[in-house]
Design a protein around this motif. Structure first.
Motif, PDB file in Angstrom:
ATOM      1  N   LEU B 161       0.792  -1.237   0.000  1.00 22.08           N
ATOM      2  CA  LEU B 161       0.000   0.000   0.000  1.00 22.08           C
ATOM      3  C   LEU B 161       0.821   1.282   0.000  1.00 22.08           C
ATOM      4  O   LEU B 161       0.601   2.180  -0.804  1.00 22.08           O
ATOM      5  N   ARG B 162       1.785   1.397   0.874  1.00 21.68           N
ATOM      6  CA  ARG B 162       2.488   2.685   1.002  1.00 21.68           C
ATOM      7  C   ARG B 162       3.398   3.007  -0.176  1.00 21.68           C
ATOM      8  O   ARG B 162       3.812   4.141  -0.343  1.00 21.68           O
ATOM      9  N   ARG B 163       3.710   2.000  -0.973  1.00 22.08           N
ATOM     10  CA  ARG B 163       4.549   2.250  -2.155  1.00 22.08           C
ATOM     11  C   ARG B 163       3.784   1.993  -3.453  1.00 22.08           C
ATOM     12  O   ARG B 163       4.320   2.192  -4.530  1.00 22.08           O
ATOM     13  N   ALA B 164       2.564   1.512  -3.333  1.00 14.99           N
ATOM     14  CA  ALA B 164       1.806   1.150  -4.535  1.00 14.99           C
ATOM     15  C   ALA B 164       1.381   2.394  -5.274  1.00 14.99           C
ATOM     16  O   ALA B 164       0.916   3.354  -4.688  1.00 14.99           O
ATOM     17  N   GLN B 165       1.535   2.367  -6.584  1.00 15.15           N
ATOM     18  CA  GLN B 165       1.127   3.520  -7.353  1.00 15.15           C
ATOM     19  C   GLN B 165      -0.400   3.541  -7.476  1.00 15.15           C
ATOM     20  O   GLN B 165      -1.005   4.591  -7.352  1.00 15.15           O
ATOM     21  N   ASP B 166      -1.030   2.404  -7.714  1.00 15.75           N
ATOM     22  CA  ASP B 166      -2.483   2.307  -7.620  1.00 15.75           C
ATOM     23  C   ASP B 166      -2.813   1.123  -6.715  1.00 15.75           C
ATOM     24  O   ASP B 166      -2.857  -0.011  -7.172  1.00 15.75           O
ATOM     25  N   PRO B 167      -3.034   1.381  -5.440  1.00 15.89           N
ATOM     26  CA  PRO B 167      -3.112   0.281  -4.471  1.00 15.89           C
ATOM     27  C   PRO B 167      -4.237  -0.722  -4.725  1.00 15.89           C
ATOM     28  O   PRO B 167      -4.070  -1.906  -4.443  1.00 15.89           O
ATOM     29  N   VAL B 169      -5.575  -1.630  -7.688  1.00 18.01           N
ATOM     30  CA  VAL B 169      -5.165  -2.489  -8.794  1.00 18.01           C
ATOM     31  C   VAL B 169      -4.048  -3.436  -8.345  1.00 18.01           C
ATOM     32  O   VAL B 169      -4.036  -4.616  -8.694  1.00 18.01           O
ATOM     33  N   THR B 314       7.223  -3.102  -2.149  1.00 13.53           N
ATOM     34  CA  THR B 314       7.570  -2.237  -3.271  1.00 13.53           C
ATOM     35  C   THR B 314       7.565  -2.954  -4.621  1.00 13.53           C
ATOM     36  O   THR B 314       7.047  -2.423  -5.604  1.00 13.53           O
ATOM     37  N   ALA B 318       4.993  -1.414  -7.466  1.00  8.99           N
ATOM     38  CA  ALA B 318       5.407  -0.671  -8.655  1.00  8.99           C
ATOM     39  C   ALA B 318       5.632  -1.589  -9.851  1.00  8.99           C
ATOM     40  O   ALA B 318       6.009  -1.125 -10.918  1.00  8.99           O
ATOM     41  N   GLY B 319       5.405  -2.883  -9.696  1.00  8.49           N
ATOM     42  CA  GLY B 319       5.745  -3.808 -10.776  1.00  8.49           C
ATOM     43  C   GLY B 319       7.201  -3.627 -11.161  1.00  8.49           C
ATOM     44  O   GLY B 319       7.550  -3.508 -12.336  1.00  8.49           O
TER      45      GLY B 319
END
Lengths: 388, 388
Positions: B161-167, B169, B314, B318-319
Motif C-alpha cells: 500500500l504505502r509504495r503502490a502507485q495504484d493500491p 489495482v 515495493t 510498482a511492478g
C-alpha cells in the motif's frame, strides 16, 4: 477499478496492522500525544533532492478519514475487536496538528516532509494513506524535475496515460515538476492543465495516402501538428511542407509542429529542421517522443539535435529508474517514524538506533538558509539558526 | 486524488489526440469498421509470458464510456471542434464487439490480449483507457506470478500500500498472480481478499519494554503475529517464546507467526526456527519482509532459510524490475494497433512494416494447443489448427 470512483472508504486506506496496533493501544490505554516524521532516507534516482508533491492529497485524505457503518461491519467480520473499540472508531476524526513542506518545494533526505502530532492511535491510522499519497506524487514530481532540467528550457509534454500507474497523480505531479502540458484530458479538465497532442499513427493509416491524411488534419484545425514517422519520416516532411503551404494559403491554417516518434532522432531532427528552414517554416517546432527520459534527452541535446519539445510517457508514468544507468526507480521509500511520545505530561524524544535506518529523535523544524546554501534541521524549541 | 473518487469522466480518460483524430475522421466521413489488437511485443521483466489482468476494469470502462455536458463544454473550450461533432459525442455509446483473453490467463508476446471491432472513432477513443487498465494490471499480475513461483509454495502476502502507485489495482492483480493475502484493508473489503498483517515497530516502541508490548499483543488477539526486529531479533525471539507460552496457558491465545523485517534473513530465520522448535513451537511460522522480490526470495530459499511466508511490498506495488539483474520494470509496453479496416463493404487487413515494431495484419484468433505445448495464431476465417 471503476468501483474506486463510486465508493471511497478513507478509513480503510490503511494496512491491517494499523487498526490492529490501534486496538492494542486502546486496550492498554496507551494513547499519548505522539509525533511522527514523514521523510525519505534517500532521494530517488540516486539524486540529491526530492520535489515535494502529494501534500494536498494527503491532507484531503486526513480531512476525509473516518469509519462508516460498512467499514465497521467489515472490521468486525475480520477481527474479534471489542465492540467498544469500534464505537470509538466511529467517532474518530483527526484532532491533531500537521506541519508540512509546501507542495512543490525541494526536500533533502532525512528532512521531515510532514510532521504529524496527534494521539498515538490517530497518528498511526493515517500512516499508509499519507505515505501512499506523498511517496507516489513526490517520486513523479522529482522525475519530472529531472527531465525538465535535462531539457534545458525546452518544453516537456507529459504523454503517460497509457503507461501511468495512476494517471491523475502522474499528470499533476509532472506539472509540479515542470512539464508544461499533459496529453491526458481527464487531468487537464480536473487540474486545469494545458492539454496538448498531435495525431496517432492510426489516423494516418485511415487514409489512402499520407498526403490525404495530412490534408485532412490541416483542414480540421487552424493550428495543427503532424506525425512524420508512420511510413518514412524523410519523405513525410516534404509532404508536410507541401500540405502546410497549401493549408496556409487556402485556409490560413498553420503547421505548429511536427513530431518524430521513432528512428534516429539526431539525424532525423536535423534533416527535418533543414527541410523546414529551407521552406521558410522556421517557426515550426520539432517534437520528439518515444522512450524519453532525462538521460536520453541530455544525449540528444548534447548531440546537437534541433529538438524544441519532448513528449515523455513511460518514464514519467511509472517514475522509472534506468537499468542502463543502474538507477532504481518506481518507488520513493518514504517512511513515517515516531520521534516523540508524551504521556501524563511527560514527553520524551523517540529514537530508533539501527545503523542507516536510525531515526533522528524529537520534534524538528527545517530552516533553509540562503538560496540552498544550506538546510538546518533543529528541534522546535531550539532557536533558529543565524540567517534563517 | 480524492477528487478522482467524487467525479469520474470516462470520456476524458483519453489522450487529446484521440478526440482530435476522431474529429478528422468525422469531418472526412471515414469511419468504417475497424479492428484493433491490443498486445505486447515483449513480456515484462525479460520473461516469456504475461499473466493477463485488467480485463474487467477495461470492460467496465467501455460500458461507462460517454460524454456528459461538462465534458463537452470542456472540449469546446480547448478546441474549435464543430458543434455538430460534439453533439455526436454526446450520443456516443460503444456499439462494437470486444473479444478478450480471460482474466488470469497466460498470454505470450504478439498474441492479442484484446480485440476491439467497432467504427473507427469508437475504437480509437477507447485506446488509452483500455491500455491503461490492461498494461498496469497485467504488469502487476505477472510480477506476482513470478514472485509466487519463486516462493515454491510458500505464501506471499502483498504489503504494497504505502509504495503502490495504484493500491487497489495492485492488491487485486497481485491476488490474480498468486499472492494469498493483502495488508490493504480497502482492497480486502472491495475485492473480498484475505487481509493479513502483524504489528508495526511503532507499537513495540509505544511500550516501555518489548516484553510489555508483546504481552499486550498476545492478550489482544487469540491468534497473533509478533515483529522481532525492533531492537534485536535474537533477543526478541526468546521474549516472544516466553510471552507465547504465558498467553497460551493463561488465555489460550496462540502465536501464529513471527516476522523478521531486517537483518540477515538466512541466519536470522535459522536461529529463530531453532529457538521456536526447541520451545515446541513447531507450528509457529516465520514471515520475512523487506525489499523482497523473486530474485531475493529464490536466493533465501536456495540458502536454506526456513521461511514460511514472504511479505512483498515495493516490487509488487510498482511492478518493479531489478537494476541488479538489469531487468526493466514499472511498465508493460502494451500497444493497440489497427489490423483491419472496412469501408463500403470492402475490408482489408492493415499492416505496419517497421522492423520489430511491425504489426501482424488481420482479425486473429489465438488457439492454445495442449498444456502450453504451443499457441497458434490464425486468422478468424482460417480453420482452427488440429488438436485445438
Amino acid at each position: 477499478m471503476l468501483r474506486s470512483f463510486t465508493s471511497y472508504h478513507p478509513g480503510l486506506l490503511t494496512d491491517l496492522y494499523h487498526p490492529d496496533a490501534a486496538y492494542v493501544s486502546w486496550r492498554t490505554g496507551r494513547n499519548g500525544m505522539t509525533t511522527f516524521d514523514l521523510f525519505a532516507r534517500r532521494a530517488p534516482f540516486d539524486g540529491a533532492y526530492m520535489l515535494v508533491a502529494g501534500i494536498e492529497t494527503a491532507l484531503e485524505f486526513v480531512r476525509e478519514f473516518h469509519y462508516d457503518d460498512e467499514d465497521l461491519r467489515f472490521l468486525s467480520q475480520i477481527r474479534d475487536y471489542d465492540p467498544r473499540f469500534l464505537e470509538e472508531l466511529r467517532a474518530f476524526r483527526f484532532s491533531g496538528e500537521i506541519l508540512a513542506m509546501p507542495e512543490g518545494s525541494i526536500a533533502f533526505p532525512h528532512e521531515p516532509i510532514m510532521r504529524v502530532t496527534a494521539p498515538f492511535q490517530e497518528a498511526l491510522l493515517l500512516e499508509a494513506g499519507l505515505l501512499q499519497a506523498i511517496n507516489l506524487a513526490t517520486l513523479i514530481a522529482t522525475k519530472s524535475a529531472r527531465i525538465t532540467h535535462a531539457a534545458r528550457g525546452r518544453r516537456i509534454a507529459e504523454f503517460a496515460l497509457r503507461r501511468a500507474q495512476d494517471p491523475y497523480v502522474v499528470a499533476r505531479a509532472s506539472y509540479i515538476g515542470g512539464a508544461t502540458s499533459t496529453s491526458f484530458l481527464g487531468a487537464a479538465f480536473r487540474f486545469r492543465l494545458l492539454a496538448t497532442g498531435s495525431i496517432p499513427h492510426a489516423l494516418v493509416q485511415l487514409f489512402d495516402s499520407e498526403e490525404e491524411a495530412f490534408l485532412a488534419v490541416a483542414e480540421s484545425y487552424n493550428r495543427y501538428t503532424l506525425l512524420l514517422d508512420t511510413y518514412d519520416a524523410r519523405r513525410a516532411i516534404h509532404t508536410a511542407v507541401a500540405v502546410a503551404r497549401r493549408a496556409q494559403q487556402e485556409l490560413g491554417h498553420s503547421l505548429a509542429a511536427v513530431r518524430l516518434d521513432s528512428g534516429d532522432f539526431v539525424e532525423g531532427s536535423k534533416y527535418v529542421r533543414q527541410v523546414l528552414d529551407d521552406a521558410g517554416l522556421r517557426e515550426v517546432r520539432i517534437l520528439v517522443s518515444g522512450d524519453m527520459d532525462e538521460f536520453r534527452i541530455a544525449e540528444l541535446l548534447d548531440a546537437g539535435a534541433p529538438i524544441d519539445a519532448f513528449g515523455v510517457g513511460t518514464s514519467l508514468g511509472a517514475g522509472a529508474g534506468s537499468v542502463e544507468h543502474a538507477i532504481e526507480g518506481g518507488a520513493l521509500g518514504g517512511v513515517y517514524k515516531e520521534v516523540w511520545y508524551e504521556e501524563g505530561g511527560l514527553g520524551e524524544p523517540k529514537i530508533k538506533v539501527a545503523g542507516e535506518k536510525s531515526t533522528w529523535p524529537g520534534r524538528k523544524e527545517v530552516y533553509r538558509i540562503g538560496a540552498f546554501e544550506r538546510d538546518w534541521i533543529g528541534l522546535e524549541n531550539e532557536p533558529p539558526p543565524p540567517g534563517a
